[in-house]
Design an enzyme around this catalytic site. Sequence first.
Site, short mmCIF file in Angstrom:
data_model
loop_
_atom_site.label_atom_id
_atom_site.label_comp_id
_atom_site.label_asym_id
_atom_site.label_seq_id
_atom_site.Cartn_x
_atom_site.Cartn_y
_atom_site.Cartn_z
N ASP B 320 -19.97 47.18 52.17
CA ASP B 320 -19.49 46.99 51.43
C ASP B 320 -17.83 47.15 51.57
O ASP B 320 -17.50 48.10 51.18
CB ASP B 320 -19.75 45.90 50.39
CG ASP B 320 -19.02 44.99 50.65
OD1 ASP B 320 -18.77 43.95 50.98
OD2 ASP B 320 -18.73 44.24 48.53
N GLU B 323 -12.60 47.07 54.29
CA GLU B 323 -11.52 46.59 55.35
C GLU B 323 -9.98 47.54 54.89
O GLU B 323 -9.84 48.05 56.28
CB GLU B 323 -11.02 45.34 54.39
CG GLU B 323 -11.92 43.58 55.29
CD GLU B 323 -13.02 44.10 54.03
OE1 GLU B 323 -12.85 44.71 52.63
OE2 GLU B 323 -13.89 44.01 54.57
N ASP B 435 -17.69 36.57 52.12
CA ASP B 435 -17.24 35.89 51.25
C ASP B 435 -16.43 34.22 51.08
O ASP B 435 -15.79 33.97 51.16
CB ASP B 435 -16.12 36.77 50.04
CG ASP B 435 -16.74 37.83 49.42
OD1 ASP B 435 -18.77 37.71 49.80
OD2 ASP B 435 -16.29 38.65 49.22
#
Lengths: 734, 734
Positions: B320, B323, B435
């Site tokens: 997770d 980015e 999300d």
Amino acid sequence: MFKKQMVLDDVILFRTGKPFNTTAVIKEITDDFDNSEDFPYFEVKEYENYYEFVYEMDKDDYVYGLGEQLGALNKRGKEYKLYSTDDPIHTPEKGSLYGSHPFAFIDGSKKFAFMIDFPGEIVFDIGYTHKDLMTVKVPSKDFDFYLFDIEDKYEVIKKYLELTGSPFVPPKWSWGFQQCRWSYPDADTINNIAESFRKDGIPCDAIYMDIDYMKDYKVFTVDEEKFPNFEDFAKNLKKDGFKLVPIIDPGVKIEDNYSVYEEGKENNYFCKDKDGEDFVAAVWPGLTHFPDFLNKEARKWWGEKYKFFTDKGIYSFWNDMNEPSIFYSLKGFNKLVEIGENLRGNEDMGIKSFLAKEQMFDMANNREDYKSFYHRADDGSTVNHDLVHNLYGYFMAKATVEEGFDNIIPNQRYLLLSRSSYLGHHRIATIWMGDNMSWWDHMLVQMRMLQSLNMAGFFYTGADVGGFGSNASPELVIRWMQLGAFTPLYRNHSALGTREQEPFAFDEETKDIMRDIIRLRYSLIPYSYSEYMKSVSELRPFIKPLHMDYEGKRVKEIEDQYMYGDSIMVAPVHTQNAKGRFVHLPGDDKWLCWVASKYDERKMSIYFPGDFYVDADLNEIPLFIKENKLITISEPMNYVGEKEIEEITVIGLVTDKAEFTYYEDDGETKDYQKGKFAEALITVEKEGNEYKFSVEKDEHENPETGETYELAIKRIKFEIYDEHGNIIENTIEI
Amino acid sequence: MFKKQMVLDDVILFRTGKPFNTTAVIKEITDDFDNSEDFPYFEVKEYENYYEFVYEMDKDDYVYGLGEQLGALNKRGKEYKLYSTDDPIHTPEKGSLYGSHPFAFIDGSKKFAFMIDFPGEIVFDIGYTHKDLMTVKVPSKDFDFYLFDIEDKYEVIKKYLELTGSPFVPPKWSWGFQQCRWSYPDADTINNIAESFRKDGIPCDAIYMDIDYMKDYKVFTVDEEKFPNFEDFAKNLKKDGFKLVPIIDPGVKIEDNYSVYEEGKENNYFCKDKDGEDFVAAVWPGLTHFPDFLNKEARKWWGEKYKFFTDKGIYSFWNDMNEPSIFYSLKGFNKLVEIGENLRGNEDMGIKSFLAKEQMFDMANNREDYKSFYHRADDGSTVNHDLVHNLYGYFMAKATVEEGFDNIIPNQRYLLLSRSSYLGHHRIATIWMGDNMSWWDHMLVQMRMLQSLNMAGFFYTGADVGGFGSNASPELVIRWMQLGAFTPLYRNHSALGTREQEPFAFDEETKDIMRDIIRLRYSLIPYSYSEYMKSVSELRPFIKPLHMDYEGKRVKEIEDQYMYGDSIMVAPVHTQNAKGRFVHLPGDDKWLCWVASKYDERKMSIYFPGDFYVDADLNEIPLFIKENKLITISEPMNYVGEKEIEEITVIGLVTDKAEFTYYEDDGETKDYQKGKFAEALITVEKEGNEYKFSVEKDEHENPETGETYELAIKRIKFEIYDEHGNIIENTIEI
């Protein structure tokens, strides 16, 4: 404990305690109450500080109402918190918007409606926590609960409007196209916009002035540098058919020698904090005070201020920021300063940084701030704002209209938009749907809200066409302009920093398509205006969800088609890149389908009831005219009233008998209320294979003056379709 | 200036400068370039620091591709900025999400595709500024542009996957249902969740561990207080069929004596700032350093860390925050502190307060921060992060797989989800869709993205079922569970502070419906798994938009139906309160419609092509099995592999001849690649009025061991429909 009173046939008022007089209901309530032992439909749970009303829904119960809310037309499946708020991000989970309209319909195994006249927060949990339970929480022991023990929704609405007043009637020009932008910064820009409309042959009736016309955002001022000779500027535009609509914000800038501030302060017209000092909140101008609209003296003072504009021939306004929106209070600001100052040396926050961010953002429209100021009500009592929060916008409108216009321009019709509203607001003004976005989804939001708001008495309303926030693609604006053409308020508006959305802001083809759709809108005004005046006089919504006219669960799912007047069902394309859409044609009647692009190009076909995919190219919107109903169109103009309408064309699919009442008045004054209007009853009847056409004039006499109001139309053309699609034409000179 | 090389038939690589080696393309590129004078299809505009590629679209051109993006499947009408970002609010205007996949298809008067292998920001303006122009801006002079001069989209995808690698194959259990929550805080909670599934007879294969399992959010640690005897805990769950899937975040907490931090610091494995110091960014644990995944040594170090879990029998993970997400950098934080400190005494800000707020919010995922740190690439060069930003998640997956699993569990299949990704990522891992929200609109978002991602090689993917953020109604979760049952990754997930979404978090009826739909999912695994393995081996998407299989503009508008494998078209209900939906049945074939609720209740009917409204009650989802295609189902189990599947039922509408290849392997290892798998070719043929049934076994031999992999199924039942809806049954023992 409730006491009860039958206030209208089958409308029972249940009262607990001593409700605040919201003036939502204008019908007089007597003191003649009975004690109420039972409460129909609901299980009523009494707690120390609040009531809960629980209704057990059947699987196939539908719930309608609640006026201005995001989400589905059928309200089941969500929690709504009716506490008016300036929320600029209309994502689907939001349960509060600018206005609060606690009026709901149950349509299922049992059919009834109810309205709760309480101006603080009410929470409706409609099949959210448990899918088959509706729980309504009213955090008070002082409120009125009106139960409409009536099955028919039209009848409920009629009774609701008998209680709260019939919808207001704006001037006829308000059926024209309206252009807005935050902001056209000066007179030159507005003149250029106006000129572009006329040069491009795109009809337009109004240009809005957003906050930048004011001097330092001071309400009831005009920045004279940017708008020199404001009066002449307004008059010149008016000559060319453009009405100016200035924004009015409640927050009064704290600035010495600024007369509005000085008067308000001196006369105690502002809301007070707990220490009796004028409450301070920051909005556009910086620190301001809020006028206490709940107080009649303050309302009177405020209402008269509009004279500044009405003296210059400006009669229409949009009252904004009146939830009231608060950027921050001093308390909130100081908390923020503290957070800011405590940051240094605490950079290792990790997950705690979210909390800090949240606190920063809670600064705006914070409930604690709403709890921290007070009103002086008309009866002299002091009321905490939180308990009457949902009234602020409505009472600002009351100040504008009842204490302002009614004195300074008593016979003049006006367009008054407000952002915030409450039950009863529709009687004196209307609302637009607030700060939407240039999102495809928001076209559906608008359609749903349009239907819900009509059920709450807001017959004349609309959303920012093309979307206010975010950037719009040419295709989106075209599709939205098509939808907007079939909403009473037809205003294109966009926000600071976003792409321009005026018809001439795009490529030539896009502009041409927009011109055509606006001209279609204008050509339909003879229909729209006649139908609107009828809906107001009959207290029947102008925009109608299909479930108002048809039965069955299939119809109750249709939320993206609606009746525009009694003859047209609209089915706008609201999907990106789509060249058509699914349409459900309800009932037993046939429909005359007009895939409309230009008013004078009629691509017609006959549909039977059922489910269809209907093609609609980028420049087309599918319209369905109901069998044995009529519409009337005329040549479009540059603006409403530019020329007299002497000829109308009547269109319809007639298999039996069709009637339409065409309506005319001066469009500007309230004289129509005294009889200064005229109608033409248009009839088309099929007998065997023959069609009979007739027109019956009904020109009313003004009882005060004895004058007869004469119809302007001289000629009625008929373009009637039979069930095979053949056209039968005729002309009647009248 | 470009040079060119034909890298595959009809696939031309245009190269400018010296591109960074992203490893997106695994096919070897030789040095054998020609100079390129012309550039097909595009007008190429060269500027000082960037290129623009302009393509003039026809009115009826459709554009597909771009993988993980919000908005329509047909990408026309929006601007997309491919710069991977952790944006938690998926509103429609957003042009960046977690992954970047610059690979697009033009489908119109001309048909071709292109892929730009450049890991910095690329901007696609597809009919946004001008509705008929596509402009692609690449801010560099060093990149590879692959032109697929191929009309057929299947052929394009095949070539794309020949370049970038065939999609990865997760273990068979990953077709089971998976449950997640931010967070199950401790072992007891997880054990209770697991127990509830088994007690309630609701199949489930995996439970996820979100960030709270770690000690102070330190990656590769487990909080021993909350998870005592972690190894036993994991093993006990596994015995009961539950796989644990821990989250892995890249940010390494700065904390003395924390071994991951110490090792990374000592060996210079972290990204550096401009002064050569380890770059500091705050994420969950507070201040952290980011591993430099672009560096092979760092990748190797990181990959081995997973041994902590694989040694405990845990082979699946979700990477997770890669980015990489930055809550704030020290620079950003200090700016915020300054703003905070400058507030005091400046409370009269008015409109300027927005600016201050904006600055505060810009602190997260700020472009300036991304420009402020550096990588040491495999070739030893130093690269500014901004120019290779879109690679971070992909290279984290490379660390996990190529430098981790390939060494520590080389023959073990794994499920590896990542939030961020780039071209080529699909070869070693997959993504979930980030999300999302419990919004009805987000079901449509998921369907569109699912189709787009499959076109980009992400065959196995899915979104958080029920929605991650915001609160879900029971109805929404039910409808989403139905949709999710027809997405490869079937994971229910919800965020901290939102309503719980596990099947047993709702009323009994809701739970019963969810149990039925999960059981339906499990019963379809024999079909889904067979079809998935076929799609990987044939390099054809598992999920297919209708426009892949059918022609015409009507079909290209359908974005909420898709092919799940080659036999089933799914048409989920995704509208609140709807009891059915419109469906377009394309092509010339008939369809066997199964309005499915329970796997063993088959409510079947035959549809001809066309447009229909199909009823589907709250517990039902409409499935359409294509004429002369087959599906296979079995009895559901508590988890994948609980029992051997010995009997399957074959269902289909057969009017001519239908074949299906049923596939089996061990589901856990990579031995299938060596031939350790078996197939059964199932054929149903209609000759006159007779039906012929046959099954042909194809049991492969493992070339290494000589073993034959034997089919487990012993019995095939047939439930075949003729075009009148009659059922023809048969059983074959094999």
